[in-house]
Design an enzyme around this catalytic site. Structure first.
Site, PDB file in Angstrom:
ATOM      1  N   ASP A  19       0.870  -1.173   0.000  1.00 36.24           N
ATOM      2  CA  ASP A  19       0.000   0.000   0.000  1.00 36.24           C
ATOM      3  C   ASP A  19       0.908   1.223   0.000  1.00 36.24           C
ATOM      4  O   ASP A  19       1.510   1.546   1.014  1.00 36.24           O
ATOM      5  CB  ASP A  19      -0.900  -0.033   1.247  1.00 36.24           C
ATOM      6  CG  ASP A  19      -1.710   1.253   1.414  1.00 36.24           C
ATOM      7  OD1 ASP A  19      -1.667   2.120   0.520  1.00 36.24           O
ATOM      8  OD2 ASP A  19      -2.390   1.379   2.463  1.00 36.24           O
ATOM      9  N   LYS A  82       2.463  11.489  -3.291  1.00 29.58           N
ATOM     10  CA  LYS A  82       1.462  10.790  -4.102  1.00 29.58           C
ATOM     11  C   LYS A  82       0.491  11.766  -4.766  1.00 29.58           C
ATOM     12  O   LYS A  82      -0.063  11.489  -5.816  1.00 29.58           O
ATOM     13  CB  LYS A  82       0.710   9.824  -3.195  1.00 29.58           C
ATOM     14  CG  LYS A  82      -0.247   8.887  -3.888  1.00 29.58           C
ATOM     15  CD  LYS A  82      -0.777   7.882  -2.881  1.00 29.58           C
ATOM     16  CE  LYS A  82      -1.850   7.007  -3.449  1.00 29.58           C
ATOM     17  NZ  LYS A  82      -2.295   6.017  -2.444  1.00 29.58           N
ATOM     18  N   GLU A 181      -7.434   0.582  -4.344  1.00 29.55           N
ATOM     19  CA  GLU A 181      -7.393   0.475  -2.886  1.00 29.55           C
ATOM     20  C   GLU A 181      -8.706  -0.024  -2.273  1.00 29.55           C
ATOM     21  O   GLU A 181      -8.682  -0.945  -1.456  1.00 29.55           O
ATOM     22  CB  GLU A 181      -6.947   1.808  -2.277  1.00 29.55           C
ATOM     23  CG  GLU A 181      -5.445   2.002  -2.471  1.00 29.55           C
ATOM     24  CD  GLU A 181      -4.993   3.442  -2.447  1.00 29.55           C
ATOM     25  OE1 GLU A 181      -5.797   4.320  -2.080  1.00 29.55           O
ATOM     26  OE2 GLU A 181      -3.830   3.695  -2.809  1.00 29.55           O
ATOM     27  N   ASP A 203     -13.402   4.847   1.205  1.00 24.06           N
ATOM     28  CA  ASP A 203     -11.963   4.931   1.467  1.00 24.06           C
ATOM     29  C   ASP A 203     -11.528   6.395   1.485  1.00 24.06           C
ATOM     30  O   ASP A 203     -11.381   7.023   0.444  1.00 24.06           O
ATOM     31  CB  ASP A 203     -11.217   4.137   0.384  1.00 24.06           C
ATOM     32  CG  ASP A 203      -9.698   4.156   0.579  1.00 24.06           C
ATOM     33  OD1 ASP A 203      -9.219   4.843   1.502  1.00 24.06           O
ATOM     34  OD2 ASP A 203      -9.003   3.482  -0.196  1.00 24.06           O
TER      35      ASP A 203
END
Lengths: 620, 178
Positions: A19, A82, A181, A203
């Site tokens: 992850d 990210k 994810e 999420d």
């Protein structure tokens, strides 16, 4: 290009699940009992902060060490990289002011961050975090790790996915699959229970928000629809609180500290602490002590809730759209799985409960569930997990530019992937050799409102009269959600060459250069370590020789022998600072040779002394 | 894996009869079992050729499932296979029986319409859409029984009308959302 050799031998090398998060990253693997397990570092830690820092000597620090550097050298340290993956400078302009690092010029299509004297792109920063996780996994598993499943936000576009894949390659990992994810999280939840029915995964992480709705049936995890926002997360809440605190401080201290990155990063830490505390207590304090000045503000939860409500509400629109796209009624959704650190916030849980009219699931640690799911997918790919299959979708429609800047959609959003579409193209002018196809992603009608993905240049078309050429182009979105384009001349049946010019992100050559650079860096690092180790050895022998000179044995040596030793010591001191570890080791060896006699004499003296001691003892 | 022919039509790829009425529950279970057979996940450690075949076969499977599970797309697919030009957005001519509706809606949208007027229009168009859907399903049955090309011709006309009604619904909903 085959940079990485895949071993098809008997012994299966492990595939890890990673992850790669905005705030933290984790690595997991399928354990011997058939359950995924988070791999912890030797110090017991599981979360690796996704932070990279360049030290003053040019060394790269990753994880906890880099998190410390964020306070001491904020301008050389990157976090939340990210958010910049597969993006251009214009996409992130408005949020850059909250970040301490400097963006270099020439960041139009790929952002370059200036850290000390190094210029790094987001994939390279991601690669450093991945390399760190790879090492943690190798230490734990006791074998080399070269293959991984890496998770990405479901709503990541093509360029963002490519960037993540490149990060893996730069880190020396073959990325077997990119998994969304929320889907990964559903795998971690649904693996044992053989669940059936409709499930939603909400999420809400550090930098991104995803919502996915799945149908679970007999081990098949079929994503019906997904939606989200790749620029919405806990970071936005932090920035909100920081702006308020900075204003407070400006008036209380009569000093604007927003340009002082050291103070800003301390404040950021204080704000995050208060935010996290508020998930468990009704009020928290934002505390800052800087150069003798203090700032303290009480933040009751109701005030906090009011402040962050707009951020939380931004997640609800995508949820409603996702439910519509999935073609299900809210009552059909049996469960909502909560993923990501921001789902610990009570207001978020409340909003989810109200919208879905279902109690959110929080049994698994929201920070770990995605990595666990990635390990399950790794198990599926390596054949260790049977009967489970994930069918995911593409989050955004794919289209091409047609006359007047209008988009013609080829593959619609929420299509199960792999998915493909075929279009025929022809030429407009006699003898035309090239046709340029502009591919975009997005839901809007006009090209200017969509995200430009790439321009595909069909080259070396046979020169024929206008309208006679027939080029069949196949657009294929693979299981990673990444577009592949191939073309064929229908008349000749020949494969047509296609040149890809990505609008955002790196091209193949740039990635190759980065892989080479990372190897060179690794070699450089290795050489440096060898030199350092040689010097440590030299230090040891020099110290031992110096000490021996006080020993009786030294004086029992001949003059010639003593001169030879002094000569060897001097020569070693001369080469001590050289960059060539073999030179240093060579002179260590010569000093070793020169001192053989001395060492032997000392040994004898020691033995005699020991015997003497023994006798005395015996007598005593 | 023994390679499967990728040039089959969607019906034979799924192993179902070439009919306009499809048992969607059966289609779904076929989709799942074909997915288990072809999906790239099963060939992650296979040869490059196996991986490419898995990718192509699964792309075809997914494309086919998307078309076959939706009655409208399924009918359009079969029409195209039978050589009918279904020219989606190309035929700009409004079907004559809809002229009045299109005209009325445009009048309504040009002024500032009341919400309940729009909602009435939406209800009307939605029930028109339901009517065409019923009409289609009886035409589907008729074609499946007779395989008569004349029925396909009729289906093509109804599909065209349905597309227009769908546009009307979309326009009203857009106005309602504002």
């Amino acid at each position: 290009m085959s940079t990485f050799q895949i071993d098809f031998g008997e012994q299966k090398s492990p595939v890890v699940g990673i992850d790669l998060g905005t705030t933290n990253s984790l690595v997991a693997v399928m354990g011997p009992t058939g359950h995924p397990e988070i791999i912890h570092a030797p110090d017991g830690s599981r979360l690796v902060p996704s932070i990279v820092s360049v030290s003053e000597t040019g060394e790269l620090l990753v994880g906890a060490a880099a998190a410390d550097a964020l306070l001491t050298h904020p301008e050389r340290t990157v976090y939340s990289a990210k958010r910049f993956m597969g993006r251009g400078i214009h996409d992130v302009q408005h949020e850059l002011e909250m970040f301490p690092f400097r963006v270099a010029d020439d960041s139009e299509s790929v952002i370059h961050l200036q850290l000390g004297d190094r210029l790094l792109t987001p994939p390279q920063i991601g690669a450093e975090v991945l390399r760190h996780l790879k090492e943690i996994a190798e230490l734990h598993l006791g074998q080399q790790v070269s293959q991984a499943v890496i998770t990405v936000p479901a709503y990541f576009n093509d360029a963002q996915r490519q960037a993540t894949k490149y990060a893996g390659r730069i880190a020396g990992l073959e990325v077997l699959r990119l998994v969304n994810e929320p889907t990964a999280a559903s795998l971690a939840y649904g693996l044992d229970k053989r669940k059936e029915g409709i499930v939603a995964v909400y999420d809400f992480g550090g930098g991104t928000f995803d919502i996915s709705i799945l149908k679970l049936h007999d081990g098949i995890f079929e994503v019906l629809a997904t939606n989200g926002d790749t620029h919405l997360g806990g970071d936005d809440i932090d920035h909100l609180l920081m702006r308020i605190a900075l204003e407070d401080i400006a008036s209380e201290w009569s000093e604007n500290i927003s340009g002082n990155q050291e103070a800003v990063q301390l404040l950021r830490r204080a704000v995050i602490r208060a935010k996290e505390e508020l998930s468990f207590v009704p009020a928290a304090f934002i505390d800052l002590v800087y150069h003798g000045k203090t700032y303290r503000r009480e933040l009751p939860r109701d005030v906090f809730d009011r402040l962050i409500a707009p951020v939380v509400n931004r997640t609800l629109g995508p949820c409603r759209q996702c439910i519509r796209d999935a073609g299900v009624a809210i009552e059909d959704i049996a469960e909502v799985v909560m993923v990501g650190g921001s789902t610990r916030i009570p207001l978020v849980r409340q909003a989810v409960e109200t919208l879905f009219r279902a109690r959110p699931h929080t049994e698994l640690n929201p920070d770990e569930v995605v990595a666990l799911g990635a390990a399950v997918q790794a198990g599926i790919l390596s054949g260790d997990v049977e009967d489970t299959l994930l069918l995911d979708v593409t989050p955004l429609s794919l289209g091409i530019e047609t006359m007047g800047g209008v988009v013609s959609k080829l593959i619609h959003r929420n299509s199960t992937i792999p998915a493909s579409a075929t279009e025929q193209f022809t030429t407009a002018v006699d003898g035309q050799r090239n046709v340029l196809i502009h591919v975009v992603q997005g839901e809007r009608e006009l090209v200017k409102d969509c995200r430009s993905l790439a321009r595909f240049d069909l080259k070396d078309i046979d020169p024929v009269p206008a309208g006679m050429a027939r080029i069949e182009v196949r657009f294929l979105i693979d299981a990673n959600g990444i577009l592949n384009v191939t073309a064929r001349d229908v008349r000749t049946g020949k494969e047509q060459s296609v040149d890809v010019k990505p609008s955002y992100g790196l091209n193949d050559e740039q990635v190759e250069a980065m892989i080479r650079e990372s190897y060179e860096k690794a070699e450089e690092d290795f050489r440096e370590r060898q030199v350092r180790e040689a010097r440590v050895e030299a230090d040891a022998i020099l110290a031992a020789t110096e000490k021996a000179k006080a020993n009786d044995a030294w004086f029992n040596l001949s003059n010639k022998e003593r001169q030879a030793i002094d000569g060897a010591v001097n020569q070693l001191l001369v080469v001590y600072n050289s960059d060539d570890h073999t030179l240093i080791l060579g002179h260590i060896e010569r000093l070793n040779q020169a001192t053989v006699n001395l060492a032997e004499n000392m040994m004898n003296t020691a033995v005699r002394g020991a015997l003497k001691g023994a006798k005395i003892d015996d007598l005593g | 894996m023994s390679p499967v022919s990728l040039s089959q039509d969607y019906f034979s790829f799924f192993g179902i009869p070439r009919k306009l009425s499809v048992d969607t529950a059966d289609l779904q279970s076929r989709f799942y079992s074909l997915s288990r057979k072809f999906h790239p996940d099963r060939f992650a450690r296979g040869t490059v050729a196996d991986q490419q075949h898995a990718l192509d076969a699964t792309a075809l499977l997914n494309d086919a499932y998307r078309v076959l599970r939706d009655p409208i797309q399924r009918a359009e697919y079969l029409l195209a296979q039978e050589g009918f030009d279904i020219g989606e957005q190309r035929s700009k001519n409004v079907p004559p029986e809809l002229l009045e509706e299109v005209f009325e809606l445009n009048m309504l949208l040009e002024e500032t319409p009341e919400r309940d007027e729009l909602e009435r229009a939406r209800t009307k168009f939605q029930s028109m859409q339901a009517e065409t859907d019923e009409e289609l399903s009886s035409l589907f049955e008729s074609y499946d029984a007779s395989e008569d090309r004349k029925v396909l011709q009729g289906i093509r006309g109804v599909l065209n009308r349905r597309r227009y009604i769908q546009n009307l619904v979309r326009d009203v909903e857009k106005a309602l959302a504002q």
